[in-house]
Design a protein around this motif. Structure first.
Motif, PDB file in Angstrom:
ATOM      1  N   CYS A  82      38.108  45.723  34.062  1.00  0.00           N
ATOM      2  CA  CYS A  82      37.547  44.816  32.776  1.00  0.00           C
ATOM      3  C   CYS A  82      38.102  45.253  31.496  1.00  0.00           C
ATOM      4  O   CYS A  82      38.406  44.796  30.634  1.00  0.00           O
ATOM      5  N   LEU A 113      39.011  38.853  29.771  1.00  0.00           N
ATOM      6  CA  LEU A 113      38.270  37.604  29.702  1.00  0.00           C
ATOM      7  C   LEU A 113      38.588  36.939  31.222  1.00  0.00           C
ATOM      8  O   LEU A 113      37.777  36.606  32.008  1.00  0.00           O
ATOM      9  N   ILE A 114      39.827  37.227  31.648  1.00  0.00           N
ATOM     10  CA  ILE A 114      39.948  36.546  32.955  1.00  0.00           C
ATOM     11  C   ILE A 114      39.521  37.394  34.124  1.00  0.00           C
ATOM     12  O   ILE A 114      38.537  36.879  34.905  1.00  0.00           O
ATOM     13  N   TRP A 170      36.638  39.453  33.883  1.00  0.00           N
ATOM     14  CA  TRP A 170      35.126  39.005  33.786  1.00  0.00           C
ATOM     15  C   TRP A 170      34.879  37.686  34.505  1.00  0.00           C
ATOM     16  O   TRP A 170      33.670  37.579  35.141  1.00  0.00           O
ATOM     17  N   GLN A 171      35.550  36.685  33.932  1.00  0.00           N
ATOM     18  CA  GLN A 171      35.318  35.219  34.569  1.00  0.00           C
ATOM     19  C   GLN A 171      35.329  35.158  36.052  1.00  0.00           C
ATOM     20  O   GLN A 171      34.398  34.710  36.654  1.00  0.00           O
ATOM     21  N   LYS A 192      32.233  38.255  37.281  1.00  0.00           N
ATOM     22  CA  LYS A 192      31.002  38.649  36.580  1.00  0.00           C
ATOM     23  C   LYS A 192      29.818  38.125  37.615  1.00  0.00           C
ATOM     24  O   LYS A 192      28.785  38.736  37.299  1.00  0.00           O
ATOM     25  N   GLU A 193      29.944  37.062  38.324  1.00  0.00           N
ATOM     26  CA  GLU A 193      28.920  36.760  39.487  1.00  0.00           C
ATOM     27  C   GLU A 193      28.829  38.016  40.587  1.00  0.00           C
ATOM     28  O   GLU A 193      27.808  38.031  41.033  1.00  0.00           O
ATOM     29  N   ASP A 240      29.257  42.165  34.964  1.00  0.00           N
ATOM     30  CA  ASP A 240      29.092  41.368  33.885  1.00  0.00           C
ATOM     31  C   ASP A 240      28.875  41.902  32.444  1.00  0.00           C
ATOM     32  O   ASP A 240      29.466  41.712  31.541  1.00  0.00           O
ATOM     33  N   LYS A 288      31.854  41.806  29.602  1.00  0.00           N
ATOM     34  CA  LYS A 288      31.295  41.287  28.084  1.00  0.00           C
ATOM     35  C   LYS A 288      31.650  42.324  27.036  1.00  0.00           C
ATOM     36  O   LYS A 288      32.007  42.112  25.844  1.00  0.00           O
TER      37      LYS A 288
END
Length: 122
Positions: free
Chosen positions: A22, A41-42, A44-45, A48-49, A55, A59
């Motif tokens: 990240c 961003l990519i 993390w998206q 993130k779960e 996560d 961020k």
């Protein structure tokens, strides 16, 4: 020592590695315009779960790169009055060093908070 003061267990190696990615995904900015924001961003998206550590670090990396991008745009505007050139170097070197530190801390399983960061993504 009470339960609230016990150190948190270190995330496993795969979780730490994704958290590190990240931070280091910001180096896509060296290849693509705004890749420094799109890379974190990519990742993390997508991840993130998987774990709260990924996560949180995703961020943090994204917020820092948004702040760096805003600072770079301000430096570009200030290039009209010359001061933008040395400020751009300062922002670039600072972003490079802090991104490497963030990635290394995440790989060690330690949460990292960037200084001087505007935290837009909560």
């Amino acid at each position: 020592m009470s339960d609230s003061q016990l150190p948190l267990p270190k995330p496993d190696s795969e979780i730490r590695q994704w958290a590190m990615f990240c931070h280091f995904a910001a180096f896509f900015g060296l290849i693509f315009p705004f890749g420094n924001v799109l890379g974190p961003l990519i990742i993390w998206q997508i991840k993130k779960e998987a774990d709260p550590f990924i996560d949180a670090q995703g961020k943090e990396a994204l917020n820092f790169q948004i702040t760096v991008s805003i600072a770079a745009m301000i430096c570009m505007l200030l290039m009209v009055v010359i001061i933008g050139f040395p400020l751009m170097v300062l922002v670039g070197v600072g972003a490079l060093v802090l991104t490497i530190i963030g990635g290394m801390k995440a790989n060690d399983g330690l949460p990292y908070r960037y200084p001087f960061t505007w935290r837009l993504v909560k």
